[in-house]
Design a protein around this motif. Structure first.
Motif, PDB file in Angstrom:
ATOM      1  N   MET A  15     -28.830 -39.608 -54.855  1.00  0.00           N
ATOM      2  CA  MET A  15     -29.842 -39.106 -55.770  1.00  0.00           C
ATOM      3  C   MET A  15     -30.165 -37.637 -55.484  1.00  0.00           C
ATOM      4  N   VAL A  16     -30.284 -37.292 -54.219  1.00  0.00           N
ATOM      5  CA  VAL A  16     -30.566 -35.906 -53.833  1.00  0.00           C
ATOM      6  C   VAL A  16     -29.416 -35.000 -54.264  1.00  0.00           C
ATOM      7  N   ALA A  17     -28.189 -35.446 -54.050  1.00  0.00           N
ATOM      8  CA  ALA A  17     -27.024 -34.646 -54.437  1.00  0.00           C
ATOM      9  C   ALA A  17     -26.963 -34.453 -55.948  1.00  0.00           C
ATOM     10  N   ALA A  18     -27.182 -35.517 -56.701  1.00  0.00           N
ATOM     11  CA  ALA A  18     -27.137 -35.419 -58.158  1.00  0.00           C
ATOM     12  C   ALA A  18     -28.264 -34.541 -58.685  1.00  0.00           C
ATOM     13  N   THR A  19     -29.444 -34.696 -58.129  1.00  0.00           N
ATOM     14  CA  THR A  19     -30.596 -33.925 -58.575  1.00  0.00           C
ATOM     15  C   THR A  19     -30.431 -32.445 -58.243  1.00  0.00           C
ATOM     16  N   SER A  20     -29.875 -32.148 -57.093  1.00  0.00           N
ATOM     17  CA  SER A  20     -29.673 -30.742 -56.744  1.00  0.00           C
ATOM     18  C   SER A  20     -28.593 -30.100 -57.615  1.00  0.00           C
ATOM     19  N   HIS A  21     -27.668 -30.915 -58.115  1.00  0.00           N
ATOM     20  CA  HIS A  21     -26.616 -30.403 -58.993  1.00  0.00           C
ATOM     21  C   HIS A  21     -27.116 -30.185 -60.422  1.00  0.00           C
ATOM     22  N   THR A  22     -27.888 -31.161 -60.947  1.00  0.00           N
ATOM     23  CA  THR A  22     -28.335 -31.102 -62.340  1.00  0.00           C
ATOM     24  C   THR A  22     -29.702 -30.462 -62.514  1.00  0.00           C
ATOM     25  N   HIS A  23     -30.472 -30.404 -61.445  1.00  0.00           N
ATOM     26  CA  HIS A  23     -31.858 -29.908 -61.479  1.00  0.00           C
ATOM     27  C   HIS A  23     -32.727 -30.746 -62.396  1.00  0.00           C
ATOM     28  N   CYS A  24     -32.360 -32.015 -62.576  1.00  0.00           N
ATOM     29  CA  CYS A  24     -33.104 -32.938 -63.428  1.00  0.00           C
ATOM     30  C   CYS A  24     -33.368 -34.241 -62.680  1.00  0.00           C
ATOM     31  N   LEU A  25     -34.555 -34.791 -62.903  1.00  0.00           N
ATOM     32  CA  LEU A  25     -34.920 -36.081 -62.335  1.00  0.00           C
ATOM     33  C   LEU A  25     -35.013 -37.061 -63.502  1.00  0.00           C
ATOM     34  N   THR A  26     -34.082 -38.006 -63.571  1.00  0.00           N
ATOM     35  CA  THR A  26     -34.005 -38.942 -64.686  1.00  0.00           C
ATOM     36  C   THR A  26     -34.905 -40.149 -64.449  1.00  0.00           C
ATOM     37  N   GLN A  27     -34.989 -41.008 -65.459  1.00  0.00           N
ATOM     38  CA  GLN A  27     -35.756 -42.241 -65.304  1.00  0.00           C
ATOM     39  C   GLN A  27     -35.166 -43.111 -64.203  1.00  0.00           C
ATOM     40  N   ALA A  28     -33.849 -43.185 -64.137  1.00  0.00           N
ATOM     41  CA  ALA A  28     -33.205 -43.983 -63.090  1.00  0.00           C
ATOM     42  C   ALA A  28     -33.552 -43.430 -61.710  1.00  0.00           C
ATOM     43  N   LEU A  57     -39.603 -30.571 -56.829  1.00  0.00           N
ATOM     44  CA  LEU A  57     -40.201 -30.929 -58.110  1.00  0.00           C
ATOM     45  C   LEU A  57     -41.518 -30.178 -58.310  1.00  0.00           C
ATOM     46  N   LEU A  58     -42.347 -30.150 -57.283  1.00  0.00           N
ATOM     47  CA  LEU A  58     -43.628 -29.448 -57.378  1.00  0.00           C
ATOM     48  C   LEU A  58     -43.451 -27.946 -57.566  1.00  0.00           C
ATOM     49  N   ARG A  59     -42.411 -27.386 -57.003  1.00  0.00           N
ATOM     50  CA  ARG A  59     -42.141 -25.945 -57.127  1.00  0.00           C
ATOM     51  C   ARG A  59     -41.458 -25.589 -58.440  1.00  0.00           C
ATOM     52  N   GLY A  60     -41.111 -26.574 -59.245  1.00  0.00           N
ATOM     53  CA  GLY A  60     -40.486 -26.317 -60.534  1.00  0.00           C
ATOM     54  C   GLY A  60     -38.983 -26.146 -60.474  1.00  0.00           C
ATOM     55  N   LYS A  61     -38.370 -26.468 -59.333  1.00  0.00           N
ATOM     56  CA  LYS A  61     -36.912 -26.346 -59.207  1.00  0.00           C
ATOM     57  C   LYS A  61     -36.186 -27.547 -59.808  1.00  0.00           C
ATOM     58  N   ILE A  62     -36.918 -28.635 -60.003  1.00  0.00           N
ATOM     59  CA  ILE A  62     -36.379 -29.848 -60.611  1.00  0.00           C
ATOM     60  C   ILE A  62     -37.253 -30.188 -61.813  1.00  0.00           C
ATOM     61  N   GLU A  63     -36.604 -30.559 -62.910  1.00  0.00           N
ATOM     62  CA  GLU A  63     -37.308 -30.901 -64.153  1.00  0.00           C
ATOM     63  C   GLU A  63     -37.235 -32.412 -64.369  1.00  0.00           C
ATOM     64  N   ILE A  64     -38.330 -32.993 -64.829  1.00  0.00           N
ATOM     65  CA  ILE A  64     -38.343 -34.415 -65.171  1.00  0.00           C
ATOM     66  C   ILE A  64     -37.856 -34.551 -66.605  1.00  0.00           C
ATOM     67  N   VAL A  65     -36.841 -35.392 -66.799  1.00  0.00           N
ATOM     68  CA  VAL A  65     -36.306 -35.628 -68.148  1.00  0.00           C
ATOM     69  C   VAL A  65     -36.480 -37.108 -68.492  1.00  0.00           C
ATOM     70  N   ASN A  66     -36.541 -37.424 -69.793  1.00  0.00           N
ATOM     71  CA  ASN A  66     -36.736 -38.794 -70.230  1.00  0.00           C
ATOM     72  C   ASN A  66     -35.435 -39.544 -70.443  1.00  0.00           C
ATOM     73  N   GLU A  67     -34.320 -38.936 -70.095  1.00  0.00           N
ATOM     74  CA  GLU A  67     -33.028 -39.613 -70.181  1.00  0.00           C
ATOM     75  C   GLU A  67     -32.930 -40.616 -69.045  1.00  0.00           C
ATOM     76  N   PHE A  68     -32.175 -41.687 -69.275  1.00  0.00           N
ATOM     77  CA  PHE A  68     -31.999 -42.665 -68.213  1.00  0.00           C
ATOM     78  C   PHE A  68     -30.963 -42.209 -67.197  1.00  0.00           C
ATOM     79  N   SER A  69     -29.997 -41.409 -67.653  1.00  0.00           N
ATOM     80  CA  SER A  69     -28.943 -40.920 -66.776  1.00  0.00           C
ATOM     81  C   SER A  69     -28.469 -39.570 -67.287  1.00  0.00           C
ATOM     82  N   THR A  70     -27.971 -38.737 -66.375  1.00  0.00           N
ATOM     83  CA  THR A  70     -27.420 -37.449 -66.780  1.00  0.00           C
ATOM     84  C   THR A  70     -25.914 -37.539 -66.976  1.00  0.00           C
TER      85      THR A  70
END
Length: 72
Positions: A15-28, A57-70
């Protein structure tokens, strides 16, 4: 009543690797974080990974998206 949630082995690091790559936090990802936080047997390394992700996430480096998966 808290539902019975089980983490897959290596899920936090993936999850950390995927989030650092996409800069998005999905529902999953959010469900995975919920399961991780409720897991009392979580390793210290996994807890630190979660803390780093939440700080990003708090610093704005990761965005919350409503998609279930990237995954396209």
């Amino acid at each position: 009543m808290i539902p019975n949630l089980n983490l897959l082995p290596g899920a936090i690091l993936e999850m950390v690797a995927a989030t650092s790559h996409t800069h998005c936090l999905t529902q999953a990802d959010r469900y995975g974080l919920m399961a991780a936080i409720l897991d009392e047997s979580l390793s210290e390394e996994d807890r630190r990974c979660i803390d780093r992700m939440l700080r990003a996430l708090l610093r704005g480096k990761i965005e919350i998206v409503n998609e279930f998966s990237t995954v396209a």
